[in-house]
Write a protein that holds these residues in place. Structure first.
Motif, PDB file in Angstrom:
ATOM      1  N   GLU A 115       0.824  -1.210   0.000  1.00 60.85           N
ATOM      2  CA  GLU A 115       0.000   0.000   0.000  1.00 60.85           C
ATOM      3  C   GLU A 115       0.856   1.257   0.000  1.00 60.85           C
ATOM      4  O   GLU A 115       0.422   2.307  -0.489  1.00 60.85           O
ATOM      5  N   SER A 116       2.062   1.169   0.537  1.00 60.24           N
ATOM      6  CA  SER A 116       2.921   2.354   0.598  1.00 60.24           C
ATOM      7  C   SER A 116       3.674   2.607  -0.696  1.00 60.24           C
ATOM      8  O   SER A 116       4.237   3.692  -0.889  1.00 60.24           O
ATOM      9  N   LEU A 117       3.715   1.632  -1.595  1.00 58.15           N
ATOM     10  CA  LEU A 117       4.432   1.786  -2.860  1.00 58.15           C
ATOM     11  C   LEU A 117       3.603   2.617  -3.829  1.00 58.15           C
ATOM     12  O   LEU A 117       2.410   2.363  -4.013  1.00 58.15           O
ATOM     13  N   GLN A 118       4.237   3.589  -4.478  1.00 59.51           N
ATOM     14  CA  GLN A 118       3.522   4.495  -5.370  1.00 59.51           C
ATOM     15  C   GLN A 118       3.682   4.132  -6.843  1.00 59.51           C
ATOM     16  O   GLN A 118       2.949   4.660  -7.684  1.00 59.51           O
ATOM     17  N   PHE A 119       4.642   3.264  -7.190  1.00 58.88           N
ATOM     18  CA  PHE A 119       4.789   2.911  -8.597  1.00 58.88           C
ATOM     19  C   PHE A 119       3.677   1.953  -9.014  1.00 58.88           C
ATOM     20  O   PHE A 119       2.955   1.400  -8.176  1.00 58.88           O
ATOM     21  N   GLY A 136      10.590  25.043  -5.912  1.00 59.45           N
ATOM     22  CA  GLY A 136       9.787  25.766  -4.929  1.00 59.45           C
ATOM     23  C   GLY A 136       8.337  25.355  -4.862  1.00 59.45           C
ATOM     24  O   GLY A 136       7.587  25.849  -4.015  1.00 59.45           O
ATOM     25  N   ASN A 137       7.922  24.426  -5.708  1.00 57.69           N
ATOM     26  CA  ASN A 137       6.538  23.959  -5.735  1.00 57.69           C
ATOM     27  C   ASN A 137       6.405  22.651  -4.958  1.00 57.69           C
ATOM     28  O   ASN A 137       7.130  21.683  -5.235  1.00 57.69           O
ATOM     29  N   LEU A 138       5.473  22.613  -4.022  1.00 61.80           N
ATOM     30  CA  LEU A 138       5.233  21.387  -3.264  1.00 61.80           C
ATOM     31  C   LEU A 138       4.590  20.353  -4.179  1.00 61.80           C
ATOM     32  O   LEU A 138       3.517  20.575  -4.747  1.00 61.80           O
ATOM     33  N   VAL A 139       5.264  19.191  -4.345  1.00 61.25           N
ATOM     34  CA  VAL A 139       4.720  18.137  -5.200  1.00 61.25           C
ATOM     35  C   VAL A 139       4.303  16.904  -4.404  1.00 61.25           C
ATOM     36  O   VAL A 139       3.511  16.099  -4.886  1.00 61.25           O
ATOM     37  N   TYR A 140       4.847  16.766  -3.177  1.00 61.83           N
ATOM     38  CA  TYR A 140       4.477  15.621  -2.334  1.00 61.83           C
ATOM     39  C   TYR A 140       4.501  16.043  -0.882  1.00 61.83           C
ATOM     40  O   TYR A 140       5.436  16.721  -0.426  1.00 61.83           O
ATOM     41  N   ASP A 141       3.462  15.628  -0.148  1.00 68.10           N
ATOM     42  CA  ASP A 141       3.378  15.853   1.285  1.00 68.10           C
ATOM     43  C   ASP A 141       2.990  14.533   1.944  1.00 68.10           C
ATOM     44  O   ASP A 141       2.018  13.887   1.531  1.00 68.10           O
ATOM     45  N   GLN A 142       3.736  14.135   2.957  1.00 65.80           N
ATOM     46  CA  GLN A 142       3.506  12.847   3.606  1.00 65.80           C
ATOM     47  C   GLN A 142       2.079  12.708   4.112  1.00 65.80           C
ATOM     48  O   GLN A 142       1.489  11.615   4.064  1.00 65.80           O
ATOM     49  N   ASN A 143       1.502  13.790   4.595  1.00 65.05           N
ATOM     50  CA  ASN A 143       0.160  13.734   5.169  1.00 65.05           C
ATOM     51  C   ASN A 143      -0.946  13.975   4.156  1.00 65.05           C
ATOM     52  O   ASN A 143      -2.036  13.438   4.285  1.00 65.05           O
ATOM     53  N   ASN A 144      -0.668  14.777   3.133  1.00 64.71           N
ATOM     54  CA  ASN A 144      -1.724  15.198   2.197  1.00 64.71           C
ATOM     55  C   ASN A 144      -1.572  14.658   0.795  1.00 64.71           C
ATOM     56  O   ASN A 144      -2.386  14.966  -0.075  1.00 64.71           O
ATOM     57  N   GLY A 145      -0.527  13.872   0.547  1.00 69.73           N
ATOM     58  CA  GLY A 145      -0.378  13.253  -0.764  1.00 69.73           C
ATOM     59  C   GLY A 145       0.272  14.182  -1.773  1.00 69.73           C
ATOM     60  O   GLY A 145       1.107  15.030  -1.444  1.00 69.73           O
ATOM     61  N   PHE A 146      -0.145  14.052  -3.021  1.00 69.35           N
ATOM     62  CA  PHE A 146       0.516  14.715  -4.137  1.00 69.35           C
ATOM     63  C   PHE A 146      -0.188  16.009  -4.535  1.00 69.35           C
ATOM     64  O   PHE A 146      -1.381  16.183  -4.272  1.00 69.35           O
ATOM     65  N   ALA A 147       0.568  16.873  -5.181  1.00 69.86           N
ATOM     66  CA  ALA A 147      -0.006  18.093  -5.743  1.00 69.86           C
ATOM     67  C   ALA A 147      -1.120  17.737  -6.719  1.00 69.86           C
ATOM     68  O   ALA A 147      -1.096  16.676  -7.358  1.00 69.86           O
ATOM     69  N   THR A 148      -2.081  18.637  -6.856  1.00 69.23           N
ATOM     70  CA  THR A 148      -3.200  18.379  -7.760  1.00 69.23           C
ATOM     71  C   THR A 148      -2.737  18.275  -9.213  1.00 69.23           C
ATOM     72  O   THR A 148      -3.213  17.410  -9.959  1.00 69.23           O
ATOM     73  N   ALA A 149      -1.811  19.142  -9.592  1.00 68.71           N
ATOM     74  CA  ALA A 149      -1.344  19.173 -10.973  1.00 68.71           C
ATOM     75  C   ALA A 149       0.168  18.950 -11.005  1.00 68.71           C
ATOM     76  O   ALA A 149       0.902  19.500 -10.185  1.00 68.71           O
ATOM     77  N   PRO A 150       0.670  18.161 -11.944  1.00 64.20           N
ATOM     78  CA  PRO A 150       2.113  17.965 -12.060  1.00 64.20           C
ATOM     79  C   PRO A 150       2.803  19.226 -12.538  1.00 64.20           C
ATOM     80  O   PRO A 150       2.273  19.958 -13.375  1.00 64.20           O
ATOM     81  N   VAL A 151       4.003  19.501 -12.003  1.00 70.41           N
ATOM     82  CA  VAL A 151       4.738  20.712 -12.348  1.00 70.41           C
ATOM     83  C   VAL A 151       6.068  20.405 -13.004  1.00 70.41           C
ATOM     84  O   VAL A 151       6.846  21.316 -13.303  1.00 70.41           O
ATOM     85  N   GLY A 152       6.372  19.128 -13.232  1.00 69.81           N
ATOM     86  CA  GLY A 152       7.670  18.762 -13.784  1.00 69.81           C
ATOM     87  C   GLY A 152       7.864  19.245 -15.205  1.00 69.81           C
ATOM     88  O   GLY A 152       6.915  19.359 -15.995  1.00 69.81           O
ATOM     89  N   CYS A 153       9.119  19.537 -15.528  1.00 64.34           N
ATOM     90  CA  CYS A 153       9.490  19.968 -16.875  1.00 64.34           C
ATOM     91  C   CYS A 153      10.322  18.882 -17.555  1.00 64.34           C
ATOM     92  O   CYS A 153      10.907  18.036 -16.899  1.00 64.34           O
ATOM     93  N   MET A 154      10.364  18.926 -18.877  1.00 64.58           N
ATOM     94  CA  MET A 154      11.257  18.059 -19.635  1.00 64.58           C
ATOM     95  C   MET A 154      12.533  18.843 -19.942  1.00 64.58           C
ATOM     96  O   MET A 154      12.471  19.936 -20.483  1.00 64.58           O
ATOM     97  N   LEU A 155      13.658  18.275 -19.551  1.00 65.25           N
ATOM     98  CA  LEU A 155      14.937  18.978 -19.613  1.00 65.25           C
ATOM     99  C   LEU A 155      15.683  18.600 -20.884  1.00 65.25           C
ATOM    100  O   LEU A 155      15.794  17.419 -21.198  1.00 65.25           O
TER     101      LEU A 155
END
Length: 455
Positions: free
Chosen positions: A409-413, A436-455
């Motif tokens: 249950e703790s695995l996210q993949f 500077g954008n919060l993407v994961y919080d142990q208590n509240n889960g993941f950000a609503t929208a992904p903020v990652g960029c392609m480098l």
């Protein structure tokens, strides 16, 4: 508009221990100031602050850079994908992953295929993502265009890759690729196993459910022979950096030390599983432990730790290589017939801290291997892997003493199969921030929208 991060235990580059500091991140996500003191909110009068983060007594670390991840999309998205893979990475404090050119369909061996990768990734990434290209027989004309298109380097196999669309290269294929790439700002990565007597593969010694049978089929000699071949070729193209992926064989360390001492531009990675698992403890009938090269015995593991500490091995990565459950052949316990790959996204730093701290390795030593060193390897130094002015504001708030037990249950993949299930680990990510954008919080889960960029 700025983000202010402050805390009493921030691990800054060049410091042996975390220390009080305050970091300012601008609206573009870049670090613009690092002060050597923790500040209280009421001591800062700047009205342009949009986010104030006080880590208090938790440790702040630079975001991890996992330079060896198989996200498999498009083509094998039922194995893993950008959405699930980058979420799993973020939950473990990884803020950037570098995606391998296989096992997606098509593989990243042409610019057109790279474009398909980027299209598939768009809008799905919770971490930043960069891409490795691939070298296969016959694709040499595509290599320089791939460099121009932004791949961070190239990977090839000297042994069967396990997927038909990414065949291994011959010595002449590798030599041709090195000649083409030697004047380019790039690196050639080798899956360094080479079997000079393929007939030996058919001589199975023992039941297919025994880990010892599999281990005997992937001897350390394969890695020694591959690295001997690589360094021989490299002497003809000394300007090109070559890199050994997922080293498992300690018997190859003298070859690597000799190559480095001679001035060859050779770098080496190992993986969490080679540093944390041992063949001595792998039960029969458990294919979740199968990977290539193989997990070896405890004495071999200790030699890998020594090589990390003396700099022979440069960095540590996950080689997250998942598949669907049926390919792991769990019901049959068929290790020989199962897909070879360890799933670990989200667990890596906890694994490394758990094992490293047992050996008296400091946090400052451990954090460099999956951050600064992996960023340098993937051509991302200057933006990733350290908390410095001009770098991306990627950081992790981390509790080093927290313990947790790995459960499905703790695995996210996506496919929740891992040899680490049931293990108790130390060190837990509380929050992960990308620029500077919060993407994961142990208590509240993941950000609503992904903020990652392609480098």
């Amino acid at each position: 508009m700025a983000t202010i991060l402050t805390g009493r235990r921030i691990l800054l580059p060049g410091n042996p221990e975390p220390r009080p500091a305050t970091i300012t991140i601008d609206a573009s996500g870049k670090i613009i100031a690092v002060d050597d003191a923790a500040h209280a909110r009421n001591a800062v009068s700047d009205h342009n602050i949009t986010q104030w983060i006080d880590a208090q007594d938790d440790i702040v670390l630079p975001g991890l850079v996992d330079a060896h991840v198989h996200l498999n999309e498009p083509g094998r998205t039922d194995w893993e994908g950008f959405w699930t893979g980058t979420r799993a990475a973020a939950a473990g404090g990884v803020t950037c992953v570098v995606d391998m050119p296989l096992n997606s369909i098509p593989p990243t061996t042409t610019v057109a295929n790279l474009d398909l990768k980027r299209q598939a990734a768009r809008g799905q990434c919770f971490t930043d993502v960069a891409f490795w290209g691939g070298v296969i027989p016959g694709n040499q004309p595509h290599l320089k265009p791939l460099v121009d298109a932004g791949v961070k380097g190239f990977k090839c196999f000297l042994i069967d890759s396990g997927v038909e669309e990414f065949p291994c290269v011959s010595e002449s294929d590798a030599q041709h690729a090195m000649e083409i790439l030697q004047d380019c700002p790039t690196v050639l990565l080798f899956h360094a196993e080479f079997d000079s007597s393929p007939a030996s593969q058919s001589e199975q010694q023992g039941p297919s459910t025994d880990y010892s049978t599999f281990l005997a089929s992937r001897p350390q000699r394969f890695e020694e022979d591959a690295i001997s071949l690589i360094t021989k070729l490299q002497k003809e193209c000394p300007l090109l950096r070559c890199h050994i992926v997922h080293l498992s064989a300690a018997s190859a360390l003298p070859l690597i030390r000799a190559a480095k001492s001679s001035g060859l531009k050779l770098t080496v990675e190992t993986c969490f599983h080679y540093l944390c698992l041992s063949a001595d403890e792998i039960p029969s009938g458990h294919p979740e432990y199968k990977c290539c090269p193989a997990i070896r015995h405890a004495d071999n593991r200790e030699l890998l730790w020594e090589a990390l500490l003396d700099g022979t091995i440069d960095c540590v990565v996950s080689d997250h290589s998942p598949c669907v459950a049926e390919l792991k052949k769990l019901d049959e316990g068929d290790i020989m017939g199962a897909w070879g790959g360890i799933s670990s996204l989200g667990l890596g730093f906890s694994l490394l801290w758990t094992e490293g701290s047992k050996r008296g390795v400091s946090l400052a030593q451990i954090i460099e291997w999956p951050t600064k060193k992996t960023a340098e390897h993937a051509g991302l130094s200057g933006s990733k892997g350290e908390l410095k002015v001009g770098y991306d504001g990627d950081f992790v708030i981390w509790d080093p003493s927290a313990e947790f037990t790995v459960t499905k249950e703790s695995l996210q993949f996506k496919n929740k199969l891992s040899p680490y299930e049931g293990m108790t680990l130390r060190g837990r990510v509380k929050q992960t921030y990308v620029r500077g954008n919060l993407v994961y919080d142990q208590n509240n889960g993941f950000a609503t929208a992904p903020v990652g960029c392609m480098l």
